[in-house]
Design a protein around this motif. Structure first.
Motif, PDB file in Angstrom:
ATOM      1  N   ALA A 185      -6.972   2.986   1.945  1.00 53.55           N
ATOM      2  CA  ALA A 185      -5.631   2.995   1.366  1.00 53.55           C
ATOM      3  C   ALA A 185      -4.908   1.676   1.606  1.00 53.55           C
ATOM      4  CB  ALA A 185      -4.824   4.156   1.947  1.00 53.55           C
ATOM      5  N   SER A 186      -5.074   1.108   2.801  1.00 52.18           N
ATOM      6  CA  SER A 186      -4.414  -0.157   3.126  1.00 52.18           C
ATOM      7  C   SER A 186      -4.933  -1.288   2.250  1.00 52.18           C
ATOM      8  CB  SER A 186      -4.630  -0.494   4.606  1.00 52.18           C
ATOM      9  OG  SER A 186      -3.982   0.435   5.443  1.00 52.18           O
ATOM     10  N   VAL A 187      -6.251  -1.397   2.149  1.00 55.11           N
ATOM     11  CA  VAL A 187      -6.840  -2.460   1.347  1.00 55.11           C
ATOM     12  C   VAL A 187      -6.455  -2.303  -0.118  1.00 55.11           C
ATOM     13  CG1 VAL A 187      -9.014  -3.464   0.552  1.00 55.11           C
ATOM     14  CG2 VAL A 187      -8.754  -2.793   2.940  1.00 55.11           C
ATOM     15  N   GLU A 188      -6.515  -1.080  -0.625  1.00 55.36           N
ATOM     16  CA  GLU A 188      -6.198  -0.843  -2.028  1.00 55.36           C
ATOM     17  C   GLU A 188      -4.742  -1.182  -2.338  1.00 55.36           C
ATOM     18  OE1 GLU A 188      -7.002   0.355  -6.007  1.00 55.36           O
ATOM     19  OE2 GLU A 188      -8.203  -0.315  -4.301  1.00 55.36           O
ATOM     20  N   ALA A 189      -3.840  -0.868  -1.425  1.00 56.47           N
ATOM     21  CA  ALA A 189      -2.425  -1.181  -1.639  1.00 56.47           C
ATOM     22  C   ALA A 189      -2.208  -2.689  -1.716  1.00 56.47           C
ATOM     23  CB  ALA A 189      -1.583  -0.580  -0.516  1.00 56.47           C
ATOM     24  N   VAL A 190      -2.838  -3.439  -0.809  1.00 58.20           N
ATOM     25  CA  VAL A 190      -2.678  -4.898  -0.808  1.00 58.20           C
ATOM     26  C   VAL A 190      -3.332  -5.498  -2.047  1.00 58.20           C
ATOM     27  CG1 VAL A 190      -3.248  -7.026   0.416  1.00 58.20           C
ATOM     28  CG2 VAL A 190      -2.527  -5.014   1.700  1.00 58.20           C
ATOM     29  N   ARG A 191      -4.527  -5.036  -2.382  1.00 56.75           N
ATOM     30  CA  ARG A 191      -5.247  -5.552  -3.544  1.00 56.75           C
ATOM     31  C   ARG A 191      -4.436  -5.342  -4.825  1.00 56.75           C
ATOM     32  NH1 ARG A 191     -11.327  -3.873  -3.599  1.00 56.75           N
ATOM     33  NH2 ARG A 191     -11.249  -5.379  -1.908  1.00 56.75           N
ATOM     34  N   SER A 192      -3.883  -4.162  -4.983  1.00 58.10           N
ATOM     35  CA  SER A 192      -3.098  -3.864  -6.179  1.00 58.10           C
ATOM     36  C   SER A 192      -1.834  -4.706  -6.234  1.00 58.10           C
ATOM     37  CB  SER A 192      -2.746  -2.374  -6.214  1.00 58.10           C
ATOM     38  OG  SER A 192      -3.908  -1.576  -6.288  1.00 58.10           O
ATOM     39  N   ALA A 193      -1.206  -4.923  -5.076  1.00 57.43           N
ATOM     40  CA  ALA A 193       0.003  -5.748  -5.039  1.00 57.43           C
ATOM     41  C   ALA A 193      -0.297  -7.184  -5.445  1.00 57.43           C
ATOM     42  CB  ALA A 193       0.618  -5.711  -3.639  1.00 57.43           C
ATOM     43  N   VAL A 194      -1.453  -7.698  -5.037  1.00 59.42           N
ATOM     44  CA  VAL A 194      -1.831  -9.067  -5.400  1.00 59.42           C
ATOM     45  C   VAL A 194      -2.086  -9.161  -6.910  1.00 59.42           C
ATOM     46  CG1 VAL A 194      -3.582 -10.860  -5.130  1.00 59.42           C
ATOM     47  CG2 VAL A 194      -2.717  -9.645  -3.121  1.00 59.42           C
TER      48      VAL A 194
END
Length: 392
Positions: A360-369
């Motif tokens: 969830a953490s990685v996906e949130a950051v990836r999507s924000a980028v």
């Protein structure tokens, strides 16, 4: 979770400003800021080398940084890093920039055959190709200076012989835009109008027009004006040399755009290459799963990529890259298709186990980028509506 790598090749004649651009881009984007969700990291050795170039560039008492020699072509690798809501560092993707020496493309040199072979292979596998056009030559073009025509015929035309090999998006980077803006006939225009006039001047060269005509039907072809120093730092003296103003202040223009367009333009091109039925099927499947939690989304994405429409997507990605792109790029493409990321109602800490929290953490950051990249592209296109080149 592994992160995908996107490969970029930068071509330009000696003195066009390739390495200077990379040093300024890194300097502007290697720190955290509230205006974007990511920053760039590289190795200590490359950070020092780029820092030295930037220091020489911005010091008004020092000469300009030296042009890259044939033996000194470099690969600069940047990690795009974000921070999750808990402050943990998350690497989202990696960008590899190949800075090719300008002299290699301008004249025959003994022992350069291996460098040519390497360049061709790099272009064949690139996600984006940057063709750097020296802004001082564009300025000379408007001044009817004979050196301008010589430059475009002897430097840019041979360069485009390599560029036409590429299947990836083509980005024409107009360097030293601050000097172009000082052309009397361009000075009073808006940025968009100014770029339109410059594009019209460039299209007077048949080989440039032909490349745009042929490639824009299946590839993204874009022109991006940049200035590594910004307005007021440099000027052209009475002898025609670009010199630093004694008390000039550096304020770069658009140096974040060439980086920000790489992934969106690449994915945009892949989307356009899909047949209508496949594109509709994949996008409908993506939209129907927007409310899934991140770990659920990744599982469904893997399943989608194993189905017939998903296999077509992977084939399209492979066709652009010339090799198997792997699950990460394919999944990132599906996330891009899903559009702007909306945070899920459940906090990351409420997921069942550590593995789900990590995803969830990685996906949130990836999507924000991805969202940040898209916002930069939209803002740039609002200011420069003629940046996308298309066949008439």
């Amino acid at each position: 979770m592994p992160s995908p790598t996107f490969r970029v090749v930068a071509l330009g004649g000696s003195g066009a400003g390739k390495t200077v651009f990379l040093s300024t881009m890194f300097h502007e984007m290697n720190f955290r800021t509230s205006r974007r969700s990511y920053y760039l990291e590289t190795t200590p050795e490359q950070a020092i080398a780029l820092g030295n170039i930037y220091a020489r560039l911005t010091d008004t008492t020092q000469p300009w940084p030296k042009a890259t020699l044939v033996a000194d072509s470099h690969e600069y690798v940047f990690d795009c890093v974000g921070r999750d809501p808990q402050g943990h560092r998350r690497k989202v993707l990696t960008l590899s920039f190949i800075d090719y020496a300008g002299g290699l493309l301008e004249r025959h040199m003994d022992g350069a055959s291996q460098a040519f072979h390497d360049l061709q292979q790099r272009i064949d596998g690139a996600n984006a190709l940057l063709v750097m056009i020296d802004g001082i030559r564009i300025r000379q073009l408007f001044e009817n200076h004979p050196a301008a025509r010589t430059y475009f015929l002897s430097t840019i035309r041979p360069m485009l012989e390599f560029a036409q090999r590429a299947n990836c998006p083509l980005h024409f980077i107009l360097t030293k835009w601050d000097l172009v803006c000082e052309v009397p006939t361009l000075r009073s225009l808006s940025e968009g109008e100014r770029l339109g006039r410059v594009v019209a001047a460039l299209m007077q060269f048949d080989f440039l027009k032909a490349l745009v005509y042929v490639h824009s039907s299946g590839q993204v072809v874009r022109v991006i004006p940049v200035s590594s120093v910004g307005a007021g730092f440099a000027e052209v003296d009475s002898n025609g040399y670009v010199v630093k103003r004694p008390h000039g202040t550096v304020a770069p223009t658009n140096v974040d755009v060439p980086l920000s367009v790489i992934v969106p333009d690449y994915f945009k091109q892949v989307r356009a290459s899909l047949d209508t039925a496949t594109r509709d099927a994949v996008e409908a499947a993506v939209r129907s799963r927007l409310n899934l939690k991140p770990h659920e989304w990744l599982g469904v994405a893997a399943s989608m990529l194993g189905r017939p429409a998903g296999l077509v997507v992977r084939t399209a990605l492979k066709g652009t890259l010339g090799g198997d792109v792997g699950q990460e790029v394919s999944t990132l493409f599906l996330r891009w298709l899903a559009g702007p990321y909306s945070a899920k109602s459940a906090a990351i800490g409420t997921f069942r186990d550590q593995a789900e929290q990590e995803i969830a953490s990685v996906e949130a950051v990836r999507s924000a980028v991805l969202d940040d990249f898209t916002r930069v592209v939209h803002r740039f296109e609002d200011n420069y509506p003629q940046s996308l080149l298309r066949a008439p």
